[in-house]
Design a protein around this motif. Sequence first.
Motif, PDB file in Angstrom:
ATOM      1  N   VAL A 131       0.979  -1.176  -0.156  1.00 45.97           N
ATOM      2  CA  VAL A 131       0.117  -0.066  -0.049  1.00 45.97           C
ATOM      3  C   VAL A 131       0.837   1.201  -0.151  1.00 45.97           C
ATOM      4  N   LEU A 132       0.802   2.104  -0.969  1.00 47.08           N
ATOM      5  CA  LEU A 132       1.570   3.393  -0.946  1.00 47.08           C
ATOM      6  C   LEU A 132       1.122   4.306   0.021  1.00 47.08           C
ATOM      7  N   THR A 133       2.199   4.942   0.739  1.00 47.50           N
ATOM      8  CA  THR A 133       1.579   5.930   1.767  1.00 47.50           C
ATOM      9  C   THR A 133       2.185   7.349   1.582  1.00 47.50           C
ATOM     10  N   ASP A 134       3.349   7.389   0.582  1.00 48.53           N
ATOM     11  CA  ASP A 134       3.899   8.663   0.436  1.00 48.53           C
ATOM     12  C   ASP A 134       4.632   8.650  -0.782  1.00 48.53           C
ATOM     13  N   ALA A 135       5.046   9.799  -1.366  1.00 46.79           N
ATOM     14  CA  ALA A 135       5.926  10.087  -2.412  1.00 46.79           C
ATOM     15  C   ALA A 135       6.817  11.278  -2.433  1.00 46.79           C
ATOM     16  N   ASP A 136       7.847  11.402  -2.880  1.00 48.97           N
ATOM     17  CA  ASP A 136       8.649  12.635  -3.055  1.00 48.97           C
ATOM     18  C   ASP A 136       8.102  13.764  -3.889  1.00 48.97           C
ATOM     19  N   ARG A 137       8.658  15.002  -3.664  1.00 52.30           N
ATOM     20  CA  ARG A 137       8.125  16.025  -4.661  1.00 52.30           C
ATOM     21  C   ARG A 137       8.420  15.816  -6.221  1.00 52.30           C
ATOM     22  N   PHE A 138       9.603  15.225  -6.476  1.00 49.03           N
ATOM     23  CA  PHE A 138       9.836  14.987  -7.827  1.00 49.03           C
ATOM     24  C   PHE A 138       8.817  13.922  -8.608  1.00 49.03           C
ATOM     25  N   VAL A 159       0.132  18.845   2.314  1.00 53.18           N
ATOM     26  CA  VAL A 159       0.112  18.901   3.853  1.00 53.18           C
ATOM     27  C   VAL A 159       1.440  18.798   4.216  1.00 53.18           C
ATOM     28  N   GLU A 160       2.356  18.402   3.675  1.00 48.65           N
ATOM     29  CA  GLU A 160       3.807  18.408   3.925  1.00 48.65           C
ATOM     30  C   GLU A 160       4.316  19.836   3.690  1.00 48.65           C
ATOM     31  N   THR A 161       4.056  20.443   2.607  1.00 48.29           N
ATOM     32  CA  THR A 161       4.383  21.731   2.423  1.00 48.29           C
ATOM     33  C   THR A 161       3.923  22.668   3.274  1.00 48.29           C
ATOM     34  N   ALA A 162       2.672  22.615   3.711  1.00 47.41           N
ATOM     35  CA  ALA A 162       1.975  23.533   4.557  1.00 47.41           C
ATOM     36  C   ALA A 162       3.168  23.454   5.950  1.00 47.41           C
ATOM     37  N   ASN A 163       3.205  22.259   6.383  1.00 48.70           N
ATOM     38  CA  ASN A 163       4.251  21.975   7.593  1.00 48.70           C
ATOM     39  C   ASN A 163       5.760  22.314   7.398  1.00 48.70           C
ATOM     40  N   ASN A 164       6.014  22.917   6.134  1.00 45.29           N
ATOM     41  CA  ASN A 164       7.331  23.334   5.906  1.00 45.29           C
ATOM     42  C   ASN A 164       8.424  22.144   6.107  1.00 45.29           C
ATOM     43  N   GLN A 165       8.195  20.978   5.293  1.00 43.34           N
ATOM     44  CA  GLN A 165       8.926  19.745   5.550  1.00 43.34           C
ATOM     45  C   GLN A 165       9.501  19.515   3.986  1.00 43.34           C
ATOM     46  N   PRO A 166      10.629  20.260   3.658  1.00 45.52           N
ATOM     47  CA  PRO A 166      11.001  20.134   2.469  1.00 45.52           C
ATOM     48  C   PRO A 166      11.660  18.567   2.294  1.00 45.52           C
ATOM     49  N   SER A 167      11.546  18.067   1.032  1.00 45.35           N
ATOM     50  CA  SER A 167      12.153  16.709   0.790  1.00 45.35           C
ATOM     51  C   SER A 167      13.472  16.926   0.267  1.00 45.35           C
ATOM     52  N   ASN A 168      14.432  15.906   0.789  1.00 48.12           N
ATOM     53  CA  ASN A 168      15.959  16.013   0.526  1.00 48.12           C
ATOM     54  C   ASN A 168      15.867  15.361  -0.880  1.00 48.12           C
ATOM     55  N   GLN A 169      16.893  16.143  -1.674  1.00 50.63           N
ATOM     56  CA  GLN A 169      17.108  15.713  -2.897  1.00 50.63           C
ATOM     57  C   GLN A 169      18.466  14.811  -3.067  1.00 50.63           C
ATOM     58  N   ASN A 170      18.896  13.994  -3.566  1.00 46.54           N
ATOM     59  CA  ASN A 170      20.049  13.254  -3.890  1.00 46.54           C
ATOM     60  C   ASN A 170      20.740  13.980  -4.940  1.00 46.54           C
ATOM     61  N   GLY A 171      22.179  13.223  -5.086  1.00 49.50           N
ATOM     62  CA  GLY A 171      23.019  13.743  -6.223  1.00 49.50           C
ATOM     63  C   GLY A 171      22.443  13.663  -7.522  1.00 49.50           C
ATOM     64  N   ASP A 172      21.593  12.556  -7.969  1.00 53.68           N
ATOM     65  CA  ASP A 172      21.360  12.487  -9.059  1.00 53.68           C
ATOM     66  C   ASP A 172      20.076  13.119  -9.613  1.00 53.68           C
ATOM     67  N   GLY A 173      19.369  14.112  -8.694  1.00 56.45           N
ATOM     68  CA  GLY A 173      18.277  14.444  -9.141  1.00 56.45           C
ATOM     69  C   GLY A 173      17.025  14.055  -8.755  1.00 56.45           C
ATOM     70  N   VAL A 174      17.198  12.916  -7.688  1.00 53.47           N
ATOM     71  CA  VAL A 174      16.020  11.940  -7.360  1.00 53.47           C
ATOM     72  C   VAL A 174      15.885  12.527  -5.874  1.00 53.47           C
TER      73      VAL A 174
END
Length: 558
Positions: free
Chosen positions: A505-512, A538-553
């Motif tokens: 069951v998919l629960t979350d995804a990153d911004r990309f 919801v995460e954007t409203a809570n100011n929780q930016p997603s971490n980006q790795n080196g290859d743009g993912v």
Amino acid sequence: MSLNRNSHGLPFLPGYTFRDVTKSAFHRSQTLHYRNGYALPRRPTVGIGQDPLLSDQLIQQEISELSLETPDITYGSCDRSLAKEFIPAHVALDKKVLRYYAYFEENILDSPEEEYRVRPVVIYYYLEDDSMYITEPMVENSGIPQGKRIKRQRLPKNERGEHYLWKDLNLGMDLEVYGVKYHITQCDAFTKKFMESEGIIVNDAEPMPVDPYSERRKNPQPVYKTPSERDCMHQFLTMDRKVLHFFALWDDTDSLYGETRPVSIQYYLVDDTVEIREVHEPNSGRDPFLMRRHKLPKKFKPQYETFPSCELEVSAEEVDEYYSPRDFQLGQTIKLLGRRFLLYDCDGFTKGYYQQNHPDMEMKPIEVPKKTATLQERKKEVPPYNGFGSLEDSLQNCLSLIPEPPKKNVLKMLGNSHMVLRYTARLDSQNPQDEGRRFILSYFVSNDMISIFEKPTRNSGIMGGRFLEKTRVPKPGSTVDNPEFYSPADFAIGATVEVFCHRFVLTDADRFVLTYLESISSQIPCETLESLRQKLGVETANNQPSNQNGDGVAEPSS
């Protein structure tokens, strides 16, 4: 000193020369000196033995005589004409060609109708290198090899090694080259003007003689022939390359293991011949049946019907009537060489021919019973998937004896080589021990493969790490012939993904993921995009930016 004065002006002969006894230096003055470490030459100021230089003793008149310059005051100005500029022949005479018209007579020895032929030629003389070129004009349908007779070269004049020059050519003369005598009759305007400018008198032009062979072809003699019953020449000119094409069934059921075979019958209108070909099927195990093209007799003369013959070929004297286009009617069975053929269809040209020439015959195709599919024609059934390897690799084992790797979309792989969509998921299992297990599902856009990684959890008793290697995951219920694989359109937040009997069951995804799916929103359902927007909003409203790795993912949040 008086000795030098008395000896001045005496001729330089033995007994008249006197040595200066007072002279003690006989060396030559130094003409090379060094300055700043470099050797530099200088002009000598005195001669050998400190004698004055000859140039210092010459008076102005002698210097003028030696330099071949005469003073203008004494003798006046001297006008000298400049030398003409030299121009080579390949520059002055470039692209200047003399053209002569000539002919030669060719003796005909093996024809009673003609003794000789007059063949005209054109002779080109290139002034730049005195070379010549002889060609014969092409005449359509002459039957004689024409064109280049002698390639461009210097033509020999005699046995002494001399060559023909432009001075040797004139109208009315014979030019003998390699055993052939060419008689020159005319020339063009440039050639005549050039010859006259060089002082050569050009002879009068001569008319070109008439070729008797060409005249006889223009006015052929009347030939009387006995008229025939049928005009074969008219049939050849009007019916050439026109063929009636029929589709038929050869009824061979009377023979052992006989059956009905499809054949094609071709009737050539140019000579009323018939050809039969069997529609050869691949892997049928039979040699294709073929009846060569020839005229088929329909009715023999009475005296030849029962007379035994030792010859396989039938002559025209034995046949009373041959098959004609009126004997080929669709829907009827025709007997050719003892075999029965059912005509059931024909091509468009055949229908048009019958409508124009035989309107009373109705060429309407008939339906024929369909042949049951053979073992080769039956659809190949693919065995069920055994679970080893991917579906494409397993299918290649069924298509060929030596399996080949499945084809890949190279353009898609190059354009999306670093595109990875990451989701977080949980395992939907009835086992209570799987309650806290968390996974990261990665979707690779370049090759539509999925890999699953399990996050290690402390004190859980389950080792994390790689759960599923990169592979294409088919949807539940998809067949082996036409499998359906998961795509980004199926990955909505809250959706269930079944991977080889495991439900996630998919629960979350990153911004990309949201950014990429919005770029191809025409291929993604609105429900999938809306679920991602709500979750990431919801995460954007809570100011929780997603971490980006080196290859743009982006790394999905836990």
